[in-house]
Design an enzyme around this catalytic site. Structure first.
Site, PDB file in Angstrom:
ATOM      1  N   TYR A  58       0.574  -0.883   0.262  1.00 33.18           N
ATOM      2  CA  TYR A  58      -0.387  -0.394  -0.380  1.00 33.18           C
ATOM      3  C   TYR A  58       0.548   0.975   0.367  1.00 33.18           C
ATOM      4  O   TYR A  58       0.361   2.202   0.930  1.00 33.18           O
ATOM      5  CB  TYR A  58      -0.428   0.644   1.128  1.00 33.18           C
ATOM      6  CG  TYR A  58      -2.117  -1.363   0.904  1.00 33.18           C
ATOM      7  CD1 TYR A  58      -3.332  -0.867   0.347  1.00 33.18           C
ATOM      8  CD2 TYR A  58      -2.020  -2.397   1.227  1.00 33.18           C
ATOM      9  CE1 TYR A  58      -4.328  -1.827   0.177  1.00 33.18           C
ATOM     10  CE2 TYR A  58      -3.200  -3.317   0.940  1.00 33.18           C
ATOM     11  CZ  TYR A  58      -3.709  -3.306   0.644  1.00 33.18           C
ATOM     12  OH  TYR A  58      -4.981  -3.552   0.413  1.00 33.18           O
ATOM     13  N   GLU A 108      -2.147  -7.412  -3.519  1.00 35.04           N
ATOM     14  CA  GLU A 108      -3.284  -6.624  -3.160  1.00 35.04           C
ATOM     15  C   GLU A 108      -2.363  -5.240  -3.842  1.00 35.04           C
ATOM     16  O   GLU A 108      -2.106  -4.653  -3.305  1.00 35.04           O
ATOM     17  CB  GLU A 108      -3.584  -6.223  -1.411  1.00 35.04           C
ATOM     18  CG  GLU A 108      -4.910  -7.282  -1.418  1.00 35.04           C
ATOM     19  CD  GLU A 108      -4.998  -7.102   0.551  1.00 35.04           C
ATOM     20  OE1 GLU A 108      -4.329  -6.023   0.489  1.00 35.04           O
ATOM     21  OE2 GLU A 108      -5.214  -8.242   0.154  1.00 35.04           O
TER      22      GLU A 108
HETATM   23  C1  GCB Z   1      -5.111  -5.547   3.667  1.00 33.85           C
HETATM   24  C2  GCB Z   1      -5.728  -6.933   4.103  1.00 33.85           C
HETATM   25  C3  GCB Z   1      -6.910  -6.318   3.280  1.00 33.85           C
HETATM   26  C4  GCB Z   1      -7.621  -5.125   3.937  1.00 33.85           C
HETATM   27  C5  GCB Z   1      -6.684  -3.942   3.432  1.00 33.85           C
HETATM   28  C6  GCB Z   1      -7.048  -2.532   3.631  1.00 33.85           C
HETATM   29  O1  GCB Z   1      -3.269  -5.874   3.761  1.00 33.85           O
HETATM   30  O2  GCB Z   1      -5.348  -8.044   3.253  1.00 33.85           O
HETATM   31  O3  GCB Z   1      -7.600  -7.169   4.422  1.00 33.85           O
HETATM   32  O4  GCB Z   1      -8.583  -4.637   4.135  1.00 33.85           O
HETATM   33  O5  GCB Z   1      -5.130  -4.742   3.937  1.00 33.85           O
HETATM   34  O6  GCB Z   1      -7.292  -2.024   3.112  1.00 33.85           O
HETATM   35  O7  GCB Z   1      -6.218  -2.169   4.563  1.00 33.85           O
END
Ligand code: GCB
Length: 651
Positions: free
Chosen positions: A504, A540
């Site tokens: 992220y 992700e």
């Molecule tokens: C992640 C998780 C997921 C969360 C996402 C977030 O890494 O795997 O379940 O919802 O981040 O939005 O923080």
């Protein structure tokens, strides 16, 4: 290009049957056939949450012994649905403990009178621990949500005088402990200056609301007393022939005859056998292709199994039809291959979450989501973070949407969660996932966990065991888990076939600094690839956007920021896409509910669609990208048609 993994899996083949048997029985999807009937128990059930201090009043007063309404006030509760959002009593929203469901059913006379009929009660899922009574008789217990369980209740319903009215009582406990999956902890708040005596909270270590209850259908179905208990199919391709390897498990009688026929989509028999285990060869087979990858997608054959047997009460026969997609899956050092061709996952992560039904199964939602997936040009999703309803996978088989099937191994965040009891339960859950989903051509990989604390030595051992067990259960598919650890620290990455990474950048780190994404993403990919030489999926990435929030230049939580962050990621992904990065799955398809926290505004807003399935700006950006990739990677290239960028991609 080293085709390494399939060779290693093949050696594990013989274990498959041993492990499958460890579960004692199959879990075929209940279907109607000339020999089988089904009766759905969806609709209104009586419901009562046990608000007593120890949550055990229901057991102390034996609520299962008589109609639930006689125990005290009950609510109407729709099944399937999560109970949390249905009532107006705030205590139900985040209730932790036992809830009670009850429903009366009238059975057809034949079910109770014909002793060649077997009557089965099947619960699609009950989150998380369930105890079932039929007419007050303890019948079944099951640990773990998101997966089906069932019991043969023939001897309870076929008792001479007509008990055509059945009372089914189900007590469900949603408490998460260090040995449940997902795990959690219960924390007692002992400071009586702040909390009443006995006050406790449920701590969870994952980011979605712990919806609970009877979230999938409950049903009764019949089979004959000698019956097809399970079928396992694996497929292969040899030159232009499709090979369907099957094994059929029969219960109730050792003496029976079988007729096994494979039918094409026009109902023409293309191969047949009469033995329980064998291979069906289909010259010139139509393969199952993911949609958008080939001009002839998602072709399904039908495996028709007909069984006849003599019993002391006369002859019985049983019929079951299994959809079969002929396809192969393999992994090389840098590619994910379907039918020998490189496949690029351009898809989404989902949740089974929407509005007041919570995680309750819902046909309109299912069809809407599939329409949106196709609108988007998404060819894949991961069942983050638990197995979805079987009907979802059936849609994927039919529509050619590829699935990474994830178990509820989410929130494995604390060292104490990697204990032996949890390990055995986790392996058992994988047995249940594989048993249920093994025959879906759409399922191309198992994921045993999401973001476990895989930097811990104990986690490394634990995940190694779960991955090895899963490979033994199903030697035909790659296995992964989704990591957020650093490449130098991860102790379990050596055991996976494909590296799946969540990151992220410019959201949880360096927030606001979109200009850093490309550099950080390149570093991430290069480090992991250099160390492992395995294909990588960006499993992700994403940013929150509150629909309707706008700001230019972009600021966090606006639709512009979400779009800009995605654009930067896409530039980084495109650098590696044709090398060893084999997929990208946006977090998330739609906004979803979470626990309350200062970090969440009515849930997680990283959806590219709202919770009501309306697009944010990012959805249009992703749509353009996915269709562009689809048009570039379609096979054979000569039939590529440019799609999407007009208004109607399907005409
Ligand atoms: C992640 C998780 C997921 C969360 C996402 C977030 O890494 O795997 O379940 O919802 O981040 O939005 O923080």
């Amino acid at each position: 290009m080293a085709l390494r993994t399939l060779v290693a899996w093949a050696a594990l083949g013989p274990l498959l049957w041993g492990c499958a048997l460890a579960l004692q029985g199959g879990m075929l999807y209940p279907q109607e056939s000339p020999s089988r009937e089904r009766k759905e128990l969806d609709g209104l059930w009586s419901f009562r949450a046990d608000f007593s201090d120890n949550r055990r009043r229901g057991f102390e007063e034996q609520w299962y012994r008589r109609p639930l309404r006689e125990s005290g006030p009950t609510l109407d509760m729709p099944v399937p649905s999560s109970f949390n959002d249905i009532g107006q009593d705030w205590r139900l929203w985040d209730f932790v403990g036992w809830v009670w469901y009850e429903r009366e059913v009238i059975l057809p006379e034949r079910w109770t009178q014909d002793l060649r009929t077997r009557v089965v009660l099947r619960i699609g899922s009950a989150h998380s621990y369930a105890i079932v009574w039929v007419n007050g008789v303890h019948t079944l217990e099951h640990e773990g949500g998101y997966l089906p369980f069932e019991a043969d209740i023939s001897n309870l319903v076929q008792v001479g005088a007509l008990p055509s009215r059945l009372r089914i009582t189900i007590a469900i406990n949603n408490t998460l402990t260090p040995t449940t999956l997902p795990p959690g902890t219960i924390q007692y708040m002992n400071d009586t200056s702040k909390y009443p005596k006995g006050y406790f909270v449920q701590n969870i270590y994952f980011d979605f609301f712990n919806y609970a209850g009877l979230q999938r259908s409950v049903l009764l179905y019949t089979t004959p007393t000698t019956y097809i208990d399970d079928i396992t199919v694996t497929t292969d391709v040899e030159q232009d022939s499709g090979l369907v390897n099957y094994q059929i498990f029969v219960k109730g009688n050792n003496l029976f005859e079988l007729e096994v026929r494979l039918l094409d989509a026009e109902n023409k028999v293309v191969a047949n056998r009469t033995v329980t285990q064998g291979q069906l060869k289909v010259p010139g087979a139509s393969l199952w292709w993911p949609y958008l990858m080939h001009e002839r997608p998602a072709y399904l054959y039908s495996l028709e199994v007909r069984l006849t047997a003599q019993t002391s009460l006369g002859p019985v026969s049983d019929f079951y039809t299994l959809p079969v997609g002929i396809r192969t899956v393999a992994v090389t050092e840098s590619q994910f291959l379907i039918n020998g061709k490189p496949f690029y996952f351009h898809g989404v992560n989902k949740h089974e979450d929407a509005d007041i039904r919570g995680k309750g199964f819902d046909w309109p939602l299912l069809v809407k989501d599939f329409n949106l997936l196709r609108w988007l040009g998404a060819n894949a999703f991961r069942t983050s973070h638990y197995p979805y309803a079987e009907e979802v996978l059936q849609m994927c088989d039919r529509h050619g949407i590829v699935v990474i099937d994830e178990c509820p191994g989410v929130g494995l965040a604390l060292p104490q969660f990697f204990n032996n009891v949890s390990l055995h339960h986790h392996m058992r859950v994988m047995e249940e996932v594989v048993r249920r989903d093994k025959n879906h051509p759409a399922v191309v990989m198992w994921s045993v966990a999401n973001e476990p604390a895989s930097h811990l030595e104990s986690a490394g051992h634990y995940l190694k065991m779960v991955i090895a067990h899963t490979k033994a259960l199903d030697p035909s598919r790659p296995v992964t888990f989704v990591s957020k650890s650093n490449y130098t620290a991860d102790k379990a990455a050596p055991y996976v076939d494909v590296i799946c990474l969540n990151s992220y950048y410019s959201w949880y780190y360096d927030f606001g600094h979109l200009e850093l994404i490309q550099r950080q993403l390149a570093t991430q990919f290069e480090n992991w690839y250099k160390k492992y030489q395995k294909p990588i999926i960006q499993s992700e990435y994403g940013a929150e956007a509150i629909a309707g929030f706008h700001q230019d230049p972009p600021l966090m939580f606006t639709e512009e920021y979400q779009k800009s962050l995605l654009e930067q990621y896409h530039l980084g992904l495109d650098q590696k896409r044709r090398k060893y990065v084999v997929g990208e799955l946006i977090w998330n398809f739609a906004d979803f509910m979470t626990e309350q926290s200062p970090l969440r505004v009515l849930g997680n807003k990283k959806g590219i669609f709202t919770r009501q399935r309306q697009p944010k700006g990012a959805a249009f950006l992703l749509r353009e990208r996915y269709w562009k990739i689809a048009n570039e990677t379609r096979y054979p290239h000569s039939v590529a048609k440019s799609q999407c960028l007009g208004n109607s991609p399907f005409t």
